[in-house]
Design a protein around this motif. Structure first.
Motif, PDB file in Angstrom:
ATOM      1  N   SER A  13       0.849  -1.194   0.000  1.00  0.00           N
ATOM      2  CA  SER A  13       0.000   0.000   0.000  1.00  0.00           C
ATOM      3  C   SER A  13       0.888   1.247   0.000  1.00  0.00           C
ATOM      4  CB  SER A  13      -0.899  -0.006   1.242  1.00  0.00           C
ATOM      5  OG  SER A  13      -1.354   1.296   1.501  1.00  0.00           O
ATOM      6  N   THR A  15       0.118   4.437   0.359  1.00  0.00           N
ATOM      7  CA  THR A  15      -0.166   5.417   1.418  1.00  0.00           C
ATOM      8  C   THR A  15       0.648   5.063   2.663  1.00  0.00           C
ATOM      9  OG1 THR A  15      -2.110   4.069   1.862  1.00  0.00           O
ATOM     10  CG2 THR A  15      -2.476   6.183   0.781  1.00  0.00           C
ATOM     11  N   LEU A  16       0.689   3.776   2.973  1.00  0.00           N
ATOM     12  CA  LEU A  16       1.417   3.343   4.172  1.00  0.00           C
ATOM     13  C   LEU A  16       2.923   3.374   3.915  1.00  0.00           C
ATOM     14  CD1 LEU A  16      -0.919   0.408   5.316  1.00  0.00           C
ATOM     15  CD2 LEU A  16      -0.960   2.803   5.999  1.00  0.00           C
ATOM     16  N   ALA A  36       0.966  12.790   3.862  1.00  0.00           N
ATOM     17  CA  ALA A  36       0.793  11.575   3.056  1.00  0.00           C
ATOM     18  C   ALA A  36      -0.378  10.735   3.550  1.00  0.00           C
ATOM     19  CB  ALA A  36       2.080  10.769   3.059  1.00  0.00           C
ATOM     20  N   VAL A  37      -0.233  10.168   4.721  1.00  0.00           N
ATOM     21  CA  VAL A  37      -1.257   9.209   5.133  1.00  0.00           C
ATOM     22  C   VAL A  37      -2.523   9.923   5.620  1.00  0.00           C
ATOM     23  CG1 VAL A  37      -0.625   8.907   7.575  1.00  0.00           C
ATOM     24  CG2 VAL A  37      -1.493   6.952   6.284  1.00  0.00           C
ATOM     25  N   GLY A  38      -3.659   9.312   5.392  1.00  0.00           N
ATOM     26  CA  GLY A  38      -4.928   9.882   5.842  1.00  0.00           C
ATOM     27  C   GLY A  38      -5.211   9.435   7.254  1.00  0.00           C
ATOM     28  N   LYS A 100     -10.779  -1.543   6.248  1.00  0.00           N
ATOM     29  CA  LYS A 100     -10.050  -2.309   5.234  1.00  0.00           C
ATOM     30  C   LYS A 100     -10.290  -3.810   5.375  1.00  0.00           C
ATOM     31  CE  LYS A 100      -5.828  -0.680   4.262  1.00  0.00           C
ATOM     32  NZ  LYS A 100      -4.411  -0.371   4.542  1.00  0.00           N
ATOM     33  N   TRP A 124      -9.733   4.748  -3.887  1.00  0.00           N
ATOM     34  CA  TRP A 124      -8.821   4.448  -2.780  1.00  0.00           C
ATOM     35  C   TRP A 124      -7.974   3.252  -3.206  1.00  0.00           C
ATOM     36  CZ3 TRP A 124      -9.599   0.604   1.517  1.00  0.00           C
ATOM     37  CH2 TRP A 124      -8.488   0.627   2.395  1.00  0.00           C
ATOM     38  N   ASN A 174     -12.090   9.124  -0.784  1.00  0.00           N
ATOM     39  CA  ASN A 174     -10.637   9.132  -0.672  1.00  0.00           C
ATOM     40  C   ASN A 174     -10.153   8.660  -2.042  1.00  0.00           C
ATOM     41  OD1 ASN A 174      -7.963   8.710  -0.112  1.00  0.00           O
ATOM     42  ND2 ASN A 174      -8.269   7.073   1.369  1.00  0.00           N
ATOM     43  N   TYR A 205     -15.834   7.964   5.683  1.00  0.00           N
ATOM     44  CA  TYR A 205     -15.660   9.406   5.954  1.00  0.00           C
ATOM     45  C   TYR A 205     -16.997  10.115   6.191  1.00  0.00           C
ATOM     46  CZ  TYR A 205     -10.876   8.687   4.439  1.00  0.00           C
ATOM     47  OH  TYR A 205      -9.576   8.233   4.344  1.00  0.00           O
ATOM     48  N   LYS A 237     -11.536   7.221  11.235  1.00  0.00           N
ATOM     49  CA  LYS A 237     -11.516   8.608  10.793  1.00  0.00           C
ATOM     50  C   LYS A 237     -12.394   9.485  11.683  1.00  0.00           C
ATOM     51  CE  LYS A 237      -9.448   6.687   7.235  1.00  0.00           C
ATOM     52  NZ  LYS A 237      -8.038   6.638   7.023  1.00  0.00           N
ATOM     53  N   TYR A 323      -8.784  15.345   2.320  1.00  0.00           N
ATOM     54  CA  TYR A 323      -7.806  15.326   1.238  1.00  0.00           C
ATOM     55  C   TYR A 323      -8.056  16.442   0.225  1.00  0.00           C
ATOM     56  CZ  TYR A 323      -7.481  10.591   3.069  1.00  0.00           C
ATOM     57  OH  TYR A 323      -7.357   9.501   3.907  1.00  0.00           O
ATOM     58  N   ARG A 367      -1.937  13.767  -4.040  1.00  0.00           N
ATOM     59  CA  ARG A 367      -2.893  13.882  -2.920  1.00  0.00           C
ATOM     60  C   ARG A 367      -2.244  14.502  -1.696  1.00  0.00           C
ATOM     61  NH1 ARG A 367      -5.434   9.031   0.703  1.00  0.00           N
ATOM     62  NH2 ARG A 367      -3.439   9.376   1.762  1.00  0.00           N
TER      63      ARG A 367
END
Ligand code: GLU
Length: 393
Positions: A13, A15-16, A36-38, A100, A124, A174, A205, A237, A323, A367
């Motif tokens: 991933s 994002t991670l 970076a990460v949400g 997830k 996403w 996202n 979200y 979130k 974002y 992003r």
């Protein structure tokens, strides 16, 4: 090294991965800001942490029921009912280790090899990989920046085939922050159900919407056609609980039973302590959520005002999530040629970590997550703005 065919095309991933890279550079002393990460920057509200501490003191540390402790399943069902005025029974809920995990388990339970899944793009980044891991085939429906990154039924129609089985909707989105209006959402839901498709609505979200109106939910369609709709939500979130890993899925009780059967052979129940914390979150006061929403809205306004002032950069004003998804392709050409090169460049020159749009299906974009303190956000955006302007010259 032998690796299964299933995993050959699966990448970590991003994002991670970008987040880990930023943490690593910071640990080495670099002054890096990560957008970076949400992940909300707020601490988990106190009453939720207290409930977890109590659970440890009371030694609530053993296996629980696989789909979650009954009171938490009921609290999640009541949450849906209170938000959307449609009754949900606890047997229609499974508690997973984050949204997830719930999506992954749902896809494993629902898809057969070769089933096509419509994924509005930008998406996403974990959806396509999770679909593939379940043997499904992701079919992307591209929404462009001019239309606010939203798809229409006409666009979905073109991607439909006899093999289409599932549509994934994600509003607020996202990576784009786009929120479908009631009317837009209703059209898509009706279209999908009329075509006999199943809809997975990722509403993680849901609490982070800045239009003054609630985001539309698929729950009313679940109430009408429970065997064609699943609704995903969770606490990461809305309650700043990313690390606790608690998500919940509402679907037909028969599907939930199968998901639980599968979960019973993989993770079993999620962490017992996290379940008690989640129970406190869902049954406790919501003013903490409201406070965080206000802060995110302030940052959205601040961040959007800044990126909207950048010449040649397009960014639809996001109505939800945290974002900004900016079309930056006008800076490609001499020094950088795509979103991955641009993010590497910005990490090195602006010391800001961002996620390349390529990871979300749009290489023209990058992003920004604005889930950071206002002054940090300002500092990061001015640094990025300066570098983008320099790249354009
Ligand atoms: N969903 C968040 C993001 O997009 C957290 C990381 C992840 O799970 O992708 O940044």
């Amino acid at each position: 090294m032998q690796i299964s065919d299933r995993l050959k095309s699966i990448q970590p991933s991003l994002t991670l991965a970008v987040n880990s890279k930023a943490l690593e550079l910071r640990a080495k002393g670099a002054d890096i800001i990560s957008l970076a990460v949400g992940e909300p920057d707020f601490p988990t509200p106190k009453h939720i942490c207290e409930a977890a501490k109590r659970a440890i003191d009371e030694n609530f540390c053993r296996y629980t029921q696989v789909p979650g402790i009954p009171e938490l399943r009921k609290a999640a069902a009541d949450y849906f009912a209170s938000q959307h005025k449609f009754a949900v029974t606890p047997d229609a809920i499974v508690i997973g280790a984050g949204g997830k995990h719930c999506i992954y388990n749902f896809l494993q339970t629902f898809l057969n090899p070769g089933d096509e899944v419509l994924i509005p793009s930008p998406y996403w980044l974990s959806y396509p990989d999770m679909v593939q891991l379940a043997g499904g085939v992701p079919v992307f429906v591209k929404a462009d920046v001019e239309h606010g990154f939203k798809v229409t039924t006409a666009m979905l129609d073109k991607a439909l085939s006899p093999k289409t089985k599932l549509l994934i909707v994600n509003s607020p989105s996202n990576p784009t922050g786009a929120v479908y209006s009631e009317e837009e959402f209703a059209k898509i839901m009706d279209w999908a159900l009329d075509h006999g498709l199943f809809v997975l609505s990722d509403e993680i979200y849901e609490q982070l919407v800045y239009t003054g109106k609630p985001a539309p939910s698929a729950l009313p369609w679940y109430a009408k056609k429970p065997d064609q709709v699943a609704v995903l939500n969770g606490l990461s979130k809305s309650f700043a609980m990313t690390g606790w890993r608690v998500g919940f899925l509402c679907a037909h009780p028969d599907l939930i039973k199968k998901i639980s059967a599968m979960q019973g052979h993989s993770t079993s129940n999620i962490c017992s302590i996290a379940q008690k914390a989640a129970l406190a979150a869902l049954t406790g006061p919501m003013d903490c959520v409201c406070e965080m929403r206000k802060a995110f809205q302030r940052r959205r306004d601040l961040g959007y005002a800044e990126v909207a002032s950048w010449p040649g950069i397009a960014c639809p004003k996001p109505d939800g999530a945290f974002y900004l998804f900016c079309d930056v392709h006008t800076v490609y050409g001499k020094t950088v040629h795509n979103s991955t090169e641009l993010c590497t460049y910005l990490l090195e020159h602006a010391h800001v970590a961002l996620v390349p749009g390529a990871a979300f299906g749009d290489d023209n974009c990058i992003r920004f997550s604005y889930a950071v303190a206002d002054d940090v956000l300002k500092r990061a955006l001015s640094a990025v703005g300066r570098e983008l302007a320099a790249l354009q010259n």
